[in-house]
Design an enzyme around this catalytic site. Structure first.
Site, PDB file in Angstrom:
ATOM      1  N   ASP A  34      -3.606  -6.366  -7.036  1.00 18.09           N
ATOM      2  CA  ASP A  34      -3.979  -5.285  -7.140  1.00 18.09           C
ATOM      3  C   ASP A  34      -3.466  -4.495  -8.473  1.00 18.09           C
ATOM      4  OD1 ASP A  34      -4.681  -2.521  -6.683  1.00 18.09           O
ATOM      5  OD2 ASP A  34      -4.510  -2.855  -4.394  1.00 18.09           O
TER       6      ASP A  34
HETATM    7  C1  BGC Z   1      -6.231   0.106  -4.899  1.00 19.08           C
HETATM    8  C2  BGC Z   1      -7.515  -1.023  -5.236  1.00 19.08           C
HETATM    9  C3  BGC Z   1      -8.366  -0.579  -6.443  1.00 19.08           C
HETATM   10  C4  BGC Z   1      -7.531  -0.499  -7.619  1.00 19.08           C
HETATM   11  C5  BGC Z   1      -8.310   0.056  -8.771  1.00 19.08           C
HETATM   12  C6  BGC Z   1      -5.643   0.072  -6.394  1.00 19.08           C
HETATM   13  O1  BGC Z   1      -4.673   0.904  -6.147  1.00 19.08           O
HETATM   14  O2  BGC Z   1      -5.489  -0.476  -4.130  1.00 19.08           O
HETATM   15  O3  BGC Z   1      -8.248  -0.929  -3.762  1.00 19.08           O
HETATM   16  O4  BGC Z   1      -9.554  -1.310  -6.276  1.00 19.08           O
HETATM   17  O5  BGC Z   1      -6.655   0.557  -7.405  1.00 19.08           O
HETATM   18  O6  BGC Z   1      -8.790   1.107  -8.669  1.00 19.08           O
END
Ligand code: BGC
Length: 747
Positions: free
Chosen positions: A292
Site C-alpha cells: 500500500d
Molecule cells: C489506499 C489504497 C489505495 C492507494 C492508492 C492508499 O492510501 O489505502 O487503497 O489504492 O492509497 O491511492
C-alpha cells in the site's frame, strides 16, 4: 524531496492527461514490436517472461520495483508540490516499464467505485462512471453481476489509459465502524470471496490488472499504520483469509496489495508468513505483491515477499532502488529473489495482455456502458428491509412529502481514494471542512442524481414537496398532511477515518421520531456505507437501505419506490440493535493519538457479524442476507445430490403475483457436536410469477472444516452435519442432514 509518510493515500493520490486514442483493438506500440521480434507473442507468459527477464539489467529490474505517486501531491493540499515522474498519467501510481524489452509501464488507478479522481483534483474535469459502492454491489449476491461490473470498470480504466485497477478491496466487515467498509463486500468470507473473485475476472478480461487489497486484516482506518491486528491463525484462515483465498482461486488477480497494519506483530508487507508461505507457496499466487502507498519501510521487505514498493515518494526512502541494489551487493537479498520479483511482474503483464492491448486514453470517452451498468447495480443492490404494505407507492395522485438527505439534489457517496468525478453532472459538496485542506475528504458529497426529481417525473399527477429536514418541527409540519412521507437519511463515510459509533449524525434519529409522530405513513430510505442503528424501525412502515448507490442511484431509488423495479438486494451485513451487540461496544483505541502504536485483539475470531450474534445468543434488527421483494418466494424441496463434493439442491417458487429475483441461501447450522451458522451457498434467480426454478449449491468443504493450525490443514470431521435453506441468516427452514467422512485439505 521526500516526506515521511503520515497519512493514508486518500489524501495523496492521482493521474495525468494521457496520450491520444487507441482502443482495445489497437496494434501493439512500437516498443512492443521490439519485444515481439525477440520473444514471440504466442509463447506462453512464463516462457516469454523468463526470456525477457533474463535480458534485463539490474537497473531495469529495479525500475519495475519502485512505484511512484502519479500526481503532484501538492494539488491535493497540505503536501509540498513535486512533479510526478515523466510518463505518469495523473493517477494514484506509476511504474515505468522497460521499453526496449516490450514491458509496458504500469499506470495504476483507484479503484472499485470507478476510475478515481480524488476531489476532482487529479485531473480536473476528467469524468468517469461513479459506480455504486462495492457494498451495494455485494447486496445483489450475484457473482455474474460482479463480473460484468468488473468488466465495465476495467473497460473504463483501459479507455482512460490505465492498466492496473487498485482493487477490489476484500477486507471483511469485521468492524462496522470502519470508514472504508463501503469499498468492501461483506461480513462473510464466502460472499466476499465469490463476488470479489468474479469482479477480478471481469476487470482482467479488459487487459487491466486487478490488485486485491488490503492484505490482510486491515479492519479499521484510524492508526492503521501503527496497528497490530492480532488474531488466532485458525480464526484468520476461516474468516478474512478464506475470503482472499476464494477470490484468488476464482479470479486469479495479477496483484495483491499488502496493507498498512501489522498482523500478529509483523507488518503485513514484511511478513514472510503471509506473503511467502500463505500467499505464494500455499495458495500458489503467481502474480506480484505491491505495498500500500507508504507501507514499505525498508529494502529488507523484499526478502519477506514484497515485490514492489508503491508510492515511494511518501516513504522515507525509495527502498527498492539503491537500498535494494546494495542489499543484493552485500548478499542480503539474493539475485534469484530479484529475478523472481521481476518475473512476477512481467509474467502477469504478458498473461493479461498488457503489452498486446496497450491502455491508452480514448477520446471521446463513451460514458453510456458505464452508466447503464451503474444503474443496473443500484437496481439490483438496493435492499427493501421493511414493508408494511406501504410500498410500492400505489396512489398516482398522492400527496407525497419528501424530506431530508439532500434528496432534491442527489445521492451520497463515500470519500477517499475511491472518489470519482461523475459523468452526469456536478457534485454537491457540503463544505463542512476547508475544501483546500486535507480534511476535505470528510465533506459529505452527493452525486447528481436526485430521487425526488425522478419521482416527480415518474409520478406526474402526484404532489411532491421537499423539505430539507434541517429542523424536526419543520419536517413534522411538512409531513403532517401528506399521504406518504419519504424520509431520506444518510451517513457519510470516508477513508482515513472510522465513525466513533453506528449512529446517524445531525439529529436524524430525532427527525424520524418527529416525522413518524406527525404521520403514520413513513418510508425511510437510508444511504450509508455501513450498518447504522435504526432505533425508530418499529415506528415507520417501510425501510429501504440504498447503500451509496452511485451516479444513477436517484433513479434506482425512485424505480424501487414506485415498483417499476422489484427490489432484490439482500443485506451483506447484519443490522445491529445497539453497540452492546458488538464484540467491542466501544471502538478500540478511539482517541489514541495519531501514530501511537495500538493493538486490537480480535477476540471474536472467525465469528464475525451474524456469526458473532448467533454465538452470543443475540438477534439483530435485520439479519445478514435479509431482503424483501414485491412478490413472495418459497424455498423448498431440498435434496442432497452428492456428498463428495457436496451438492445440495432446492426449488424456488414465486408464490406472489409479480416476477422477481430471489436470493435463496444455504447455511451450515450444525457440525458434529456443535451448533454453528455459516453461509454455505447462495444464488440469485429471476423467477416469473407462479414459476418454479431449481437451484444448486456446491458446498466448499472449507465451510464445513476447521483450520487446524498445528497440523497446517483444513479438517472436516467425520459425522453428522445440518444445513438449512433460508431467506436470510435469521429465517431458516428445516434441517437438512448430511453425513460426512473425514476430509483433510491442504491450506
Ligand atoms: C489506499 C489504497 C489505495 C492507494 C492508492 C492508499 O492510501 O489505502 O487503497 O489504492 O492509497 O491511492
Amino acid at each position: 524531496m521526500r516526506w515521511s509518510h503520515s497519512l493514508s493515500l486518500a489524501a495523496l493520490v492521482a493521474t495525468m492527461v494521457a496520450p491520444a486514442a487507441v482502443g482495445k483493438e489497437a496494434k501493439p506500440s512500437s516498443a512492443n514490436n521490439v519485444s515481439s521480434a525477440e520473444v514471440p507473442a504466442g509463447a506462453n507468459p512464463q516462457e516469454r517472461a523468463l526470456r525477457t527477464v533474463s535480458q534485463m539489467s539490474v537497473d531495469e529490474m529495479l525500475r519495475l520495483f519502485v512505484g511512484h505517486v502519479g500526481i503532484d501531491l501538492g494539488v491535493l493540499g497540505g503536501m509540498p508540490g513535486v512533479p510526478p515522474p515523466a510518463g505518469s498519467r495523473n493517477s494514484a501510481g506509476f511504474v515505468p516499464g522497460v521499453e526496449r524489452l516490450g514491458v509496458p509501464p504500469l499506470w495504476e488507478t483507484d479503484a472499485m467505485l470507478g476510475v478515481g479522481n480524488l476531489r476532482d483534483k487529479m485531473r480536473p474535469g476528467d469524468t468517469a462512471t461513479a459506480f455504486p459502492s462495492t457494498l451495494l454491489l455485494a447486496a445483489s449476491f450475484d457473482p455474474d453481476l460482479a463480473d460484468r461490473t468488473g468488466s465495465a470498470l476495467g473497460s473504463e480504466a483501459h479507455r482512460k489509459g490505465y492498466n492496473v485497477l487498485l482493487g477490489p478491496g476484500l477486507n471483511q466487515l469485521r468492524e462496522p465502524r470502519n470508514g472504508r467498509n463501503f469499498e468492501y463486500f461483506s461480513e462473510d468470507p464466502l460472499l466476499t470471496g465469490l463476488m470479489g473473485g468474479a469482479m477480478i475476472r471481469g476487470i482482467q478480461s479488459q487487459h487491466v490488472v486487478a490488485a486485491a487489497k488490503h492484505f490482510a486484516l486491515n479492519s479499521t482506518q484510524v492508526n492503521q499504520n501503527t496497528l497490530d491486528a492480532r488474531i488466532d491463525e485458525g480464526a484468520l484462515r476461516e474468516s478474512e483469509l478464506l475470503a482472499f483465498q476464494i477470490a484468488l482461486e476464482q479470479g486469479r488477480p495479477g496483484s495483491v496489495m499488502c496493507s498498512y497494519n501489522a498482523l500478529n506483530g509483523t507488518p503485513t508487507c514484511n511478513s514472510p508468513w503471509l506473503l511467502e508461505t500463505v500467499l505464494k507457496k500455499q495458495w500458489k499466487f503467481d502474480g506480484w505483491v505491491m505495498s500500500d502507498w507508504g507501507a514499505t519501510k525498508g529494502a529488507d521487505f523484499a526478502n519477506s515477499g514484497l515485490d514492489q514498493q508503491s508510492g515511494s515518494e511518501i516513504d522515507a526512502e525509495p527502498w527498492f532502488a539503491d537500498a535494494l541494489r546494495q542489499s543484493v551487493q552485500k548478499g542480503q537479498t539474493s539475485k534469484r529473489r530479484l529475478r523472481d520479483m521481476a518475473l512476477r511482474i512481467v509474467r502477469t503483464q504478458f498473461r493479461l495482455g498488457l503489452d498486446r492491448f496497450p491502455a491508452a486514453r480514448t477520446e471521446p470517452f463513451d460514458p453510456e456502458p458505464g452508466a447503464r451498468m451503474a444503474l443496473e447495480v443500484a437496481r439490483r443492490g438496493i435492499v427493501l428491509l421493511k414493508n408494511n404494505g406501504i410500498l410500492p407507492l400505489h396512489q398516482p395522485e398522492a400527496i407525497i412529502s419528501a424530506i431530508g438527505g439532500f434528496a432534491d439534489r442527489g445521492v451520497l457517496r463515500g470519500s477517499g481514494s475511491s472518489e470519482v468525478t461523475p459523468t452526469n453532472g456536478k457534485l454537491f459538496v457540503m463544505p463542512a471542512f476547508d475544501e483546500q485542506g486535507y480534511e476535505a475528504v470528510r465533506n459529505p458529497t452527493f452525486l447528481p442524481s436526485s430521487p425526488v426529481k425522478v419521482l416527480r417525473e415518474k409520478l406526474p399527477l402526484a404532489m411532491i414537496s421537499y423539505d430539507p429536514g434541517m429542523g424536526a418541527k419543520d419536517a413534522a409540519l411538512a409531513a403532517r398532511n401528506a399521504d406518504t412521507v419519504l424520509l431520506f437519511l444518510w451517513r457519510h463515510e470516508t477513508e482515513t477515518r472510522d465513525s466513533p459509533d453506528m449512529r446517524l449524525p445531525l439529529g436524524q434519529n430525532e427527525l424520524v421520531e418527529a416525522v413518524a409522530a406527525a404521520n403514520p405513513n413513513v418510508v425511510v430510505i437510508v444511504q450509508s456505507g455501513n450498518p447504522v442503528l435504526m432505533p425508530w424501525a418499529d415506528k415507520v412502515k417501510g425501510i429501504v437501505w440504498a447503500g451509496f448507490p452511485g451516479q444513477e442511484g436517484g433513479k434506482a431509488i425512485a424505480e424501487i419506490l414506485t415498483g417499476e423495479v422489484n427490489p432484490s438486494g439482500h443485506l451483506p451485513f447484519s443490522l445491529f440493535r445497539s453497540h452492546e451487540q458488538l464484540p467491542f461496544p466501544e471502538l478500540p483505541n478511539q482517541g489514541v493519538a495519531f501514530f501511537k502504536p495500538v493493538t486490537v485483539n480480535y477476540k471474536e475470531g472467525a465469528d464475525v457479524g451474524y456469526r458473532w450474534l448467533a454465538k452470543s445468543g443475540q438477534s439483530p434488527l435485520f439479519p445478514f442476507g435479509h431482503g424483501l421483494s414485491y412478490t413472495t418466494f418459497d424455498i423448498a424441496n431440498p435434496s442432497v445430490g452428492a456428498v463428495k463434493p457436496l451438492r445440495i439442491s432446492a426449488v424456488v417458487r414465486n408464490t406472489g403475483g409479480k416476477a422477481g429475483r430471489a436470493v435463496p441461501q444455504l447455511y451450515l447450522t450444525q457440525t458434529p457436536g456443535e451448533q454453528t451458522i455459516k453461509l454455505a451457498g447462495f444464488a440469485s434467480v429471476l423467477v416469473e410469477a407462479g414459476e418454479s426454478k431449481s437451484v444448486q449449491f456446491d458446498v466448499d468443504p472449507r465451510i464445513l472444516a476447521n483450520y487446524d493450525a498445528a497440523k497446517g490443514k483444513w479438517v472436516v470431521r467425520a459425522g453428522s452435519y445440518n444445513f438449512a435453506l433460508g431467506k436470510s441468516a435469521g429465517e431458516l427452514g428445516p434441517a437438512i442432514k448430511v453425513d460426512m467422512q473425514t476430509i483433510t485439505l491442504d491450506p
